[in-house]
Design a protein around this motif. Structure first.
Motif, PDB file in Angstrom:
ATOM      1  N   ARG D 156      17.712  -5.230   1.970  1.00 38.23           N
ATOM      2  CA  ARG D 156      16.363  -4.913   1.460  1.00 38.23           C
ATOM      3  C   ARG D 156      15.843  -6.075   0.615  1.00 38.23           C
ATOM      4  NH1 ARG D 156      13.533  -2.102  -2.589  1.00 38.23           N
ATOM      5  NH2 ARG D 156      11.816  -0.876  -1.713  1.00 38.23           N
ATOM      6  N   ASN D 157      16.708  -6.633  -0.207  1.00 39.85           N
ATOM      7  CA  ASN D 157      16.359  -7.808  -1.001  1.00 39.85           C
ATOM      8  C   ASN D 157      15.831  -8.924  -0.088  1.00 39.85           C
ATOM      9  OD1 ASN D 157      16.931 -10.535  -2.046  1.00 39.85           O
ATOM     10  ND2 ASN D 157      17.729  -9.500  -3.857  1.00 39.85           N
ATOM     11  N   ASN D 158      16.553  -9.232   0.952  1.00 42.91           N
ATOM     12  CA  ASN D 158      16.173 -10.330   1.841  1.00 42.91           C
ATOM     13  C   ASN D 158      14.856 -10.055   2.560  1.00 42.91           C
ATOM     14  OD1 ASN D 158      19.209 -11.964   3.045  1.00 42.91           O
ATOM     15  ND2 ASN D 158      18.525 -11.514   0.992  1.00 42.91           N
ATOM     16  N   LYS D 159      14.640  -8.812   2.935  1.00 42.78           N
ATOM     17  CA  LYS D 159      13.390  -8.474   3.616  1.00 42.78           C
ATOM     18  C   LYS D 159      12.202  -8.643   2.667  1.00 42.78           C
ATOM     19  CE  LYS D 159      15.974  -5.244   6.423  1.00 42.78           C
ATOM     20  NZ  LYS D 159      16.515  -3.856   6.382  1.00 42.78           N
ATOM     21  N   LEU D 160      12.396  -8.195   1.429  1.00 44.54           N
ATOM     22  CA  LEU D 160      11.319  -8.333   0.441  1.00 44.54           C
ATOM     23  C   LEU D 160      10.973  -9.807   0.223  1.00 44.54           C
ATOM     24  CD1 LEU D 160      12.524  -5.652  -2.134  1.00 44.54           C
ATOM     25  CD2 LEU D 160      10.330  -5.606  -0.908  1.00 44.54           C
ATOM     26  N   LYS D 161      11.972 -10.641   0.174  1.00 43.41           N
ATOM     27  CA  LYS D 161      11.717 -12.051  -0.110  1.00 43.41           C
ATOM     28  C   LYS D 161      11.119 -12.758   1.104  1.00 43.41           C
ATOM     29  CE  LYS D 161      15.109 -12.584  -3.772  1.00 43.41           C
ATOM     30  NZ  LYS D 161      16.515 -12.988  -4.015  1.00 43.41           N
ATOM     31  N   VAL D 162      11.582 -12.417   2.293  1.00 40.76           N
ATOM     32  CA  VAL D 162      10.952 -13.005   3.472  1.00 40.76           C
ATOM     33  C   VAL D 162       9.490 -12.552   3.538  1.00 40.76           C
ATOM     34  CG1 VAL D 162      10.941 -13.004   6.008  1.00 40.76           C
ATOM     35  CG2 VAL D 162      13.079 -13.330   4.768  1.00 40.76           C
ATOM     36  N   TYR D 163       9.268 -11.312   3.164  1.00 41.04           N
ATOM     37  CA  TYR D 163       7.885 -10.831   3.077  1.00 41.04           C
ATOM     38  C   TYR D 163       7.061 -11.751   2.177  1.00 41.04           C
ATOM     39  CZ  TYR D 163       3.873  -7.849   2.130  1.00 41.04           C
ATOM     40  OH  TYR D 163       2.584  -7.388   2.026  1.00 41.04           O
ATOM     41  N   GLU D 164       7.596 -12.067   1.026  1.00 41.14           N
ATOM     42  CA  GLU D 164       6.855 -12.909   0.070  1.00 41.14           C
ATOM     43  C   GLU D 164       6.698 -14.347   0.557  1.00 41.14           C
ATOM     44  OE1 GLU D 164       7.334 -12.313  -4.298  1.00 41.14           O
ATOM     45  OE2 GLU D 164       9.304 -11.587  -3.654  1.00 41.14           O
ATOM     46  N   MET D 165       7.651 -14.817   1.355  1.00 48.70           N
ATOM     47  CA  MET D 165       7.636 -16.221   1.768  1.00 48.70           C
ATOM     48  C   MET D 165       6.795 -16.475   3.009  1.00 48.70           C
ATOM     49  SD  MET D 165      10.902 -18.735   2.447  1.00 48.70           S
ATOM     50  CE  MET D 165      11.492 -18.895   0.754  1.00 48.70           C
ATOM     51  N   VAL D 166       6.717 -15.506   3.888  1.00 51.42           N
ATOM     52  CA  VAL D 166       6.109 -15.750   5.189  1.00 51.42           C
ATOM     53  C   VAL D 166       4.947 -14.793   5.424  1.00 51.42           C
ATOM     54  CG1 VAL D 166       6.561 -16.059   7.648  1.00 51.42           C
ATOM     55  CG2 VAL D 166       8.423 -16.361   6.002  1.00 51.42           C
ATOM     56  N   GLU D 167       3.764 -15.362   5.569  1.00 55.06           N
ATOM     57  CA  GLU D 167       2.574 -14.526   5.711  1.00 55.06           C
ATOM     58  C   GLU D 167       2.135 -14.360   7.168  1.00 55.06           C
ATOM     59  OE1 GLU D 167      -0.257 -15.156   2.070  1.00 55.06           O
ATOM     60  OE2 GLU D 167       0.675 -17.086   2.582  1.00 55.06           O
ATOM     61  N   HIS D 168       2.815 -14.969   8.087  1.00 54.31           N
ATOM     62  CA  HIS D 168       2.446 -14.841   9.495  1.00 54.31           C
ATOM     63  C   HIS D 168       2.392 -13.350   9.878  1.00 54.31           C
ATOM     64  CE1 HIS D 168       2.745 -15.019  13.875  1.00 54.31           C
ATOM     65  NE2 HIS D 168       2.365 -16.282  13.787  1.00 54.31           N
ATOM     66  N   LEU D 178      10.835  -3.004   8.905  1.00 54.05           N
ATOM     67  CA  LEU D 178      12.266  -3.002   8.568  1.00 54.05           C
ATOM     68  C   LEU D 178      12.523  -2.468   7.162  1.00 54.05           C
ATOM     69  CD1 LEU D 178      13.675  -6.368  10.028  1.00 54.05           C
ATOM     70  CD2 LEU D 178      13.852  -4.068  10.994  1.00 54.05           C
ATOM     71  N   LEU D 179      11.600  -2.734   6.246  1.00 59.15           N
ATOM     72  CA  LEU D 179      11.795  -2.217   4.895  1.00 59.15           C
ATOM     73  C   LEU D 179      11.854  -0.690   4.903  1.00 59.15           C
ATOM     74  CD1 LEU D 179       9.577  -4.713   2.917  1.00 59.15           C
ATOM     75  CD2 LEU D 179      11.944  -4.139   2.346  1.00 59.15           C
ATOM     76  N   VAL D 180      11.017  -0.084   5.717  1.00 63.25           N
ATOM     77  CA  VAL D 180      11.007   1.375   5.765  1.00 63.25           C
ATOM     78  C   VAL D 180      12.293   1.898   6.415  1.00 63.25           C
ATOM     79  CG1 VAL D 180       9.843   3.378   6.747  1.00 63.25           C
ATOM     80  CG2 VAL D 180       8.499   1.516   5.736  1.00 63.25           C
ATOM     81  N   ARG D 181      12.661   1.307   7.533  1.00 65.32           N
ATOM     82  CA  ARG D 181      13.849   1.806   8.234  1.00 65.32           C
ATOM     83  C   ARG D 181      15.137   1.472   7.472  1.00 65.32           C
ATOM     84  NH1 ARG D 181      13.316   5.904  10.082  1.00 65.32           N
ATOM     85  NH2 ARG D 181      15.278   5.668  11.176  1.00 65.32           N
ATOM     86  N   GLY D 182      15.204   0.256   6.931  1.00 61.25           N
ATOM     87  CA  GLY D 182      16.381  -0.098   6.130  1.00 61.25           C
ATOM     88  C   GLY D 182      16.521   0.835   4.942  1.00 61.25           C
ATOM     89  N   GLY D 183      15.385   1.232   4.373  1.00 64.26           N
ATOM     90  CA  GLY D 183      15.420   2.167   3.264  1.00 64.26           C
ATOM     91  C   GLY D 183      16.072   3.483   3.666  1.00 64.26           C
ATOM     92  N   VAL D 184      15.793   3.940   4.880  1.00 62.07           N
ATOM     93  CA  VAL D 184      16.418   5.182   5.357  1.00 62.07           C
ATOM     94  C   VAL D 184      17.936   5.027   5.448  1.00 62.07           C
ATOM     95  CG1 VAL D 184      16.613   6.735   7.344  1.00 62.07           C
ATOM     96  CG2 VAL D 184      14.349   5.966   6.568  1.00 62.07           C
ATOM     97  N   HIS D 185      18.374   3.874   5.912  1.00 62.67           N
ATOM     98  CA  HIS D 185      19.821   3.665   6.034  1.00 62.67           C
ATOM     99  C   HIS D 185      20.480   3.567   4.668  1.00 62.67           C
ATOM    100  CE1 HIS D 185      18.961   1.775  10.251  1.00 62.67           C
ATOM    101  NE2 HIS D 185      18.693   3.046  10.192  1.00 62.67           N
ATOM    102  N   PRO D 206      14.616   2.668  -6.361  1.00 60.22           N
ATOM    103  CA  PRO D 206      14.756   1.687  -5.285  1.00 60.22           C
ATOM    104  C   PRO D 206      15.535   0.478  -5.772  1.00 60.22           C
ATOM    105  CG  PRO D 206      12.604   1.489  -6.296  1.00 60.22           C
ATOM    106  CD  PRO D 206      13.305   2.617  -6.994  1.00 60.22           C
ATOM    107  N   ALA D 207      16.286  -0.126  -4.892  1.00 63.28           N
ATOM    108  CA  ALA D 207      17.039  -1.343  -5.225  1.00 63.28           C
ATOM    109  C   ALA D 207      16.775  -2.356  -4.114  1.00 63.28           C
ATOM    110  CB  ALA D 207      18.530  -1.048  -5.329  1.00 63.28           C
ATOM    111  N   PRO D 208      16.262  -3.531  -4.444  1.00 62.72           N
ATOM    112  CA  PRO D 208      15.611  -3.938  -5.676  1.00 62.72           C
ATOM    113  C   PRO D 208      14.532  -2.949  -6.122  1.00 62.72           C
ATOM    114  CG  PRO D 208      15.821  -5.810  -4.191  1.00 62.72           C
ATOM    115  CD  PRO D 208      16.249  -4.608  -3.442  1.00 62.72           C
ATOM    116  N   ARG D 209      14.195  -3.037  -7.409  1.00 58.44           N
ATOM    117  CA  ARG D 209      13.414  -2.024  -8.113  1.00 58.44           C
ATOM    118  C   ARG D 209      11.931  -1.979  -7.734  1.00 58.44           C
ATOM    119  NH1 ARG D 209      16.314   1.164  -9.619  1.00 58.44           N
ATOM    120  NH2 ARG D 209      17.410   1.681 -11.555  1.00 58.44           N
ATOM    121  N   ILE D 210      11.556  -2.520  -6.615  1.00 56.35           N
ATOM    122  CA  ILE D 210      10.159  -2.481  -6.209  1.00 56.35           C
ATOM    123  C   ILE D 210       9.991  -1.397  -5.150  1.00 56.35           C
ATOM    124  CG2 ILE D 210      10.632  -4.440  -4.666  1.00 56.35           C
ATOM    125  CD1 ILE D 210       7.706  -5.187  -4.835  1.00 56.35           C
ATOM    126  N   PRO D 211       9.141  -0.402  -5.421  1.00 57.67           N
ATOM    127  CA  PRO D 211       9.013   0.721  -4.488  1.00 57.67           C
ATOM    128  C   PRO D 211       8.390   0.280  -3.168  1.00 57.67           C
ATOM    129  CG  PRO D 211       7.990   1.206  -6.631  1.00 57.67           C
ATOM    130  CD  PRO D 211       8.280  -0.257  -6.598  1.00 57.67           C
TER     131      PRO D 211
END
Lengths: 311, 311, 311, 311, 311, 311
Positions: D156-168, D178-185, D206-211
């Protein structure tokens, strides 16, 4: 065993302009084949594996004691990288999910941001992890010392080149200091080999052939005599280093000197939170609040007990 | 910075029957993904990279302080492996080139003999080097603590299995001690998470589900309360660990306790030379002679100053 | 997307005498350069990266469909290794910490016991992890097919040699089956290349030059025609494989055949707990109890719904 | 066994402006330590190696079933990278050897162009291959679940950061899903641990602490309830996941839900040829011609049978 | 450029009793950090990367020329391993699929059988591949020479230990020869450093401290003066090695000597087919038949033109 | 054994504008999976491990002889990279420690500067080291040849793409030449397979499907017939290559031809010192002075004996 003292062996400047590309280069001094992880772990394993210590005590003491100083070097490299990465992820309103890392896309080592929290990694300048193959511990004292002399020479080379590549003030403070201290270790191992075999390796100095005093950031440390001193990083042990580390400095002719205690060191900067990478949290103030409460419950003073440069 | 104290955190037996196959297995506790190199380097990098230390001081202190203890653990694993390898290369007449290693052909980790001098390596039980990918340092405190709890759980698993695989007295002394101390770290990280989030991880104990007190070699350490104590491995720093490490032990209910100094430790054995692998030399007596002369010239006493168990 | 069917593509015998050294060798078929992880991941990535699928549909379908079959192959290799490791850690009284792994010290891959719970690993026969460098996905169809033909040839070589090295009944059942199915894939890629370029690769068969029907454990599968059939592992997709996979079998001359659905498969054995390695627990009965309760609370029938061979 | 369905679990936009530097960053979600190769292979191996499945059926079913969903995730990451690389090698006249890759010299991951055909690789954001050391499969159920919870947190951490890094747009569509599905897992594994031990890990969310709901691209998926649903990716198996995956969502309090079939999915885009990198050929039209002929000979309809979004 | 001469630098015995465990150990001399792949590739890359060759010609010539000799060393190590593996896979009736490799299950390096055809690999004694990290080519002449001296010292250590571990006649013939030739290179680099800096490294000899003449298998080579001679491995180039390689041998005081051509060498043994591992085929006679026909068609003499020891 | 001839197989231009980003890409042709280290080492090991050479002489000769040519290819790739890196570290006044590498921070492969002296490395375009896993040497002749054909196809792909990515004149000269010579090897292995099995692989040519003659930099070499000739890189050996390498060129129909000696080659450029990276020294003139004296003492002529293009 070790005990840990929460101070740095040299003073580092506070964060200024971030330099993620520079930080990626400085990683070579951390996790490269000749980085500080290598010097730390080589001497540590050699000391662990040293047989017949009593029979060869001065040499054992020398290696074990230099290992202890090297821990302070990985600490310094990490602090430098962290300083250089501070501020690289601006948050507009401080919180909302946005594109705080867009500016560092394609710049430097992506793991500084994706894997870490704008923090140092045990990797080299190509983003490859340090690994145990970099450790040489043959058990043969002459060979291990030959290796160590070579390792310090390679390390000096890398420090000089990082110096040339990265102008960030933290990187320059780091390399200025490490060049002086690494030079002492280079001499120590050359002298140890000389004492054991008679081979005069001091004629190889300086290697690479650029004298340390030509580097402006080394000058203040040389002025304090840091190029001559081997600190004894132990309250009770490693007393026999004096039997090896003595005689003239190969370049300046000044007498080498053993200092019978660890240097005093400098308080580290407390680097600010980087909420875009959740370091130490997306909402750092919440942790601070919890910490304050826990400290209170434990009867600790209101002010944190830790000593930092920018308290 | 660190200072180094030349003592072991627990007592190890002197060399007995060599066990190279066992020594190869014990390497998992050194350089495996869950070995002591991993615990040492994870906590060390996390402490280096910790941002806003003052705001989260008790957590910073906890991680930084446990890192310091882990150095003593890689030291112990190395000493164990070295003990187990002692005597594995008999020399008939002591010197002539012969087949001193023929008996260990195909046994254990060949690098113990070919690369090292019957000494420990930063490798795992498959002969693969430890590497920096084993370090997790996200900067996110909750995540780092979650990782650390998981790491200690994996480490406990590995210690239990090495216990079951290797009966050599040194290996049993090692695992008996590490299981107790690793258990304390497992608790410390669980408690830290609980303090930060309220999640009660103590219900996961023991993990793996075999209670530590069932292991005979753990008993003496438990009898001394070592399962309850967190030592403060620093003369001045890390005072705020008390704010986190407190409350009842998850299994026994006894109160956890911070000890305000490092343990006294035990003098290490000085392991004998192994001339067949040139450790520390093909002719160790020559080095001893040189060392004696150098010590004399440096004004040191006739008897080596180093303290060893088998002086 | 996939959906998963909890059955094996061939029948494996139940555990008999454990064979940890053999299990270590069988790992080559899992995580070696030519193991099933490699066939699975090569074809999977090639299908993901296939450009202009509509224009080259029969070839896309072929690669994507074979990828799906390969998942069943890593499953079979794992089941074989797990079967061979079952029983390798005898517990005397079932519980007390003892030396249950002493017999496997120095035997096979230590990670089967120390890292895993007597379970398969993504490693090769040297204990080295499978890695992404083993994937070739150039995007150039002719090249990818050339690679795949080569990969299947190397894989057939490895299966033949593991057959010769390991006589354990599970290993023989595995290699007997995989040789037949791998042979079909070898043909499929040769035929695809032939269709695209006219090059007649069937003259290279068999490669290695030992005919599959000489291997007794292959015979039953050949008798069922499994050497001729390509199953379509999808309810709706990959229908165009028929446009490539047709014509005579290069060795027997029989007509190749597309089967329009996945094979029925066989229920797997439910391998017993191995408490000495905590798989699935030190006290497996506790988990079973909890599971029974949870199942009850969820309104599931008393008997587990899963289908296993040895229910 | 698996059967494969040629559809994506979420909708991805068609190619727009190429973003090779972004594609290099997205690789972290494929082949990084916490990428989808890791989630897929961890759960797959854990399910293969699960002992006493009948006794612990609900937990086996949970792990095996989530593994199946993860295959769809590596598929999505690959499709995203391929979309982002489309168009990065302009050919002037379409054919002649020229300098079509000059613009990407020094940009992104060179293997995207030199090794691949502007296609995804099993590598991380530093260009290092995924490897089997990233798989943890101890066999100990509590440990494996602890690991999985940690793995999902790192992911989840990595997805959040890729989100912040890549705007494509493709990267944002990917990370939003993936954030939603990974959250379910993440919840599923936390709940499984709670059921087994009583430890309430939901307090770590949530971990990381961003909902998750703060991320705009997650919203549509949350609106459809995808943050609550665990799909059963099997026609007949894994029915006992309901015994574990139930109770309230740790953040919203809504009831978790098992959906008794795989989601319908979305047709993938057929990405265009990139002749400068020979994908699928230097002269793609020739392959298309051959394919058309083969299809015709096989009696297939004129129009390709494959379903794509941009047919 | 090179031209290749199909002869070995020393004579090796024909195959005798196979020794797969010994062959696995000898791999250290091939693909270990200090193996012959390392000496070959270090000096080769250093010669490629040498700047200002005309200005430093004698040093360039020395490194480039020694590189050429090292090719002959990897050839010898391979021939030794192949000799030791010959006969390890007995075929009963010569052909039928059987258990020809059962005896080597768990013995030595499994890749010798599974990946190779009882042939040498670019791996070390732990089965790990040689890699480019073992190459040091800093461009700084003094450093590169320091490295090379250290590398040869580590290589000598490894040869001595393989000598002690492996008694197979081929291994002893190999190590006896390599110890003498490696000793010459060790001297060459020490002398080069001395010429450049004045440092007298000859006092480090022998390193390790066991004199070469104590090893019986070295004696015949020493008697021929091979410990004094540097061969010029080039018809026209590298003439200036005489400017560096001269003066007394550090141990014996005899004059060093440049021989102005490559040694004559010895015809290699033609090692027999091993059909169980398909080397060079499952049915080697078929290849021989084809070869005979092709040779005939090309107008070659009936007898193969290649010169082998056992023709 | 080899003898070494200090000439290049083709002519390379002198240094012009430095191109560090291009040099990083060209590394793929050195240390990538399909780079020249791979072709060299694959054929070298296959020739070392070839069993029953006399029975299969023409095939042994072919592989052994092509191996010899490949040495010249790694030499060319190194020379190209070194040429492209020349001038990338401007020194203002030539000496003082400054920021000579600041311009290359974040550009290309940092190891070109930090680890090397602006010199080639055994790494790929991602900075990852070449490793022995890239060598395939099964001992099975048909398989090894299949591999080699595939390897040459992958290598041709990589050369074409590096051609497209890097316009530097040295890189274009390199790829123009290597494409022609690699094409010959691709044919040689296809023909060998055809001779052994009858499979007509020439229908796969060209692979990738772009004809070599379309590339302007290949034309001069084609005009000289270099696409048809296999040189015999040995004074006495490998005479039987004529039995395999014959018949028509698969694309042009011209007759293939064996040339009975190595090509004459071209003198290499002597690349200038780069003092900022200490190559060959911080003060190169000091080395030149020492060299001149040593040469004088050895009775060598005043002018260096080495032949370079830019003498």
């Amino acid at each position: 065993m070790i005990v840990r003292i929460d101070r740095l062996q040299t003073e580092l400047p506070p964060p200024s302009d971030p330099d993620p590309a520079g930080a990626a280069a400085v990683q070579e001094l951390m996790g490269g084949r000749f980085g500080e992880m290598s010097t730390l772990m080589n001497y540590t394993f050699q000391s662990f594996n040293f047989r017949n210590r009593q029979g060869a005590r001065p040499f054992y003491d020398l290696i074990a004691n230099i290992a202890a100083e090297e821990f302070g070097h990985i600490e310094l490299v990490a602090a430098t990288i962290n300083t250089m990465l501070t501020g690289a992820s601006p948050t507009d309103d401080g919180k909302a999910p946005s594109a705080s890392l867009a500016k560092v896309k394609g710049v430097g080592n992506p793991h500084h941001f994706l894997a870490g929290g704008q923090g140092a990694l045990p990797q080299d300048s190509n983003g490859r992890p340090w690994n145990g193959d970099y450790v040489f511990s043959s058990g043969d004292l002459v060979e291990d010392l030959t290796h160590n002399f070579f390792l310090e020479t390679g390390a000096r080379n890398n420090k000089l080149k990082v110096y040339e590549m990265v102008e960030h003030p933290a990187a320059r403070a780091l390399t200025g200091f490490l060049l002086v201290r690494g030079g002492v270790h280079q001499i120590a191992y050359a002298r140890a080999l000389e004492r054991l075999t008679g081979a005069d390796l001091t004629k190889l100095f300086p290697a690479p052939r650029i004298p340390t005093e030509k580097i402006p950031e080394c000058k203040p440390h040389i002025d304090q005599g840091l190029h001559l001193k081997l600190f004894r990083f132990s309250p009770e042990d490693y007393r026999e280093i004096v039997a090896v580390f003595n005689g003239p400095h190969p370049e300046t002719g000044e007498e080498l000197e053993v200092v019978d205690e660890a240097p005093e060191g400098f308080a580290p900067n407390d680097l600010p939170s980087q909420p875009a990478v959740f370091a130490p949290d997306y909402a750092p103030e919440e942790i601070a609040e919890i910490a304050a409460r826990l400290r209170d419950e434990a009867g600790l003073p209101k002010k944190p007990t830790g000593v930092v440069a920018n308290a």
